[in-house]
Write an enzyme that holds these catalytic residues in place. Structure first.
Site, mmCIF file in Angstrom:
data_model
loop_
_atom_site.group_PDB
_atom_site.id
_atom_site.type_symbol
_atom_site.label_atom_id
_atom_site.label_comp_id
_atom_site.label_asym_id
_atom_site.label_seq_id
_atom_site.Cartn_x
_atom_site.Cartn_y
_atom_site.Cartn_z
ATOM 1 N NE ARG A 1 -5.955 28.683 -36.491
ATOM 2 C CZ ARG A 1 -5.081 28.636 -35.477
ATOM 3 N NH1 ARG A 1 -5.530 28.507 -34.238
ATOM 4 N NH2 ARG A 1 -3.780 28.716 -35.697
ATOM 5 C CB CYS B 1 -4.949 32.321 -38.038
ATOM 6 S SG CYS B 1 -5.014 31.622 -39.695
#
Length: 284
Positions: free
Chosen positions: A246, A241
């Site tokens: 994430r 990410c």
């Protein structure tokens, strides 16, 4: 017949946790993007781990030393036999990141609270501002880290891209396209170039979550990642990410909910790739 999660034992529901707050051998840990959130109220008995102050080396861009990890666990009363239940804000981004970091040091007795902090609060379950006092516990210094198993570095990811192996970019579509260098609602700073790693497929992390922050069913996840992206259980996948949080969420989904054995998180992610001299990028 519905497909079960590959490792359902790595998830606990809010109702279960409410009944097991004081179980011996269990430690609850809150880890958030907003590091001030814990002080406003947290689950009874929960320790606080700050992803930056506690898990990151203050000088070298890397994780803390094995000695520092042992000291962190000891401070919170965690032994190698302790089961750690992580939860946090943002649908467990940082809870999954802390979960992944613990696995780097070989502490695999870990679980994620399905739905995280937001679901616990939305259900009206109690929070407290009283900070727990856990007696220090012995924690031996881990003999090694599992970087090669669950972590990808720049060179690994470049080779992965050049070999046209599966790469999953979990950022927002605008970041993937190169229109922005951070999520649209965040300050656009820290990365010189926008775009994505050549060959990566865009599957935003949120695709794996329900509106209440819980994980989608195994059937739904299989449709997204296996039918939609062609990922296979025996494959070799790298996720990334912007800074690795994430993508920790997606790493958890692929490895523990779908049972894909070889998944690595490129935690250098776009802040490293987008700034790296001569790193190839694509825009679309």
């Amino acid at each position: 017949m519905s497909r079960p999660y590959a490792h359902p034992e790595t998830l606990v529901e809010t109702a279960w946790l409410a009944e097991h707050l004081n179980d011996p051998g269990l430690r609850i840990v809150e880890s958030n993007e907003d590091v001030l959130l814990y002080d406003t109220g947290h689950i009874e008995g929960a320790a606080h781990i700050d992803w930056r102050a506690d898990l990151q080396d203050p000088v070298q861009r890397d994780y803390i030393s094995p000695e520092a990890f042992a000291a962190l666990c000891s401070k919170h009363g965690i032994t190698p036999e302790t089961t750690v239940v992580f939860y946090g804000d943002k649908s467990n981004w940082w809870a999954c990141y802390a979960f992944w970091a613990f696995h780097l040091y070989g502490h695999t007795k870990t679980k994620i609270l399905n739905g995280g902090r937001d679901k616990w609060v939305k259900e009206g379950r109690p929070l407290t501002r009283q900070k727990p006092s856990h007696p220090a516990a012995p924690y031996p210094v881990p003999a090694q880290r599992r970087d090669a198993e669950i972590r990808a570095f720049y060179e690994d990811t470049l080779a992965h891209s050049q070999a046209k192996k599966p790469l999953i970019d979990v950022r927002s579509p605008a970041e993937f396209k190169g229109d922005v260098t951070h999520m649209p609602e965040y300050p656009q700073e820290g990365v010189l170039r926008g775009g994505h790693i050549p060959g990566a497929k865009s599957v935003p992390w949120k695709t794996a979550a329900n509106d209440d922050g819980t994980f989608k069913s195994a059937d739904e996840l299989a449709k997204i990642y296996e039918e939609g992206c062609g990922l296979a259980k025996g494959g070799d996948t790298v996720v990334y990410c912007r800074i690795g949080e994430r993508s920790s969420h997606t790493w958890f989904v692929l490895h523990y909910l779908l049972g894909h054995e070889k998944v690595r998180n490129y935690d250098g992610s776009w802040t490293e790739w987008g700034n790296r001299v001569r790193a190839p990028i694509e825009r679309s």
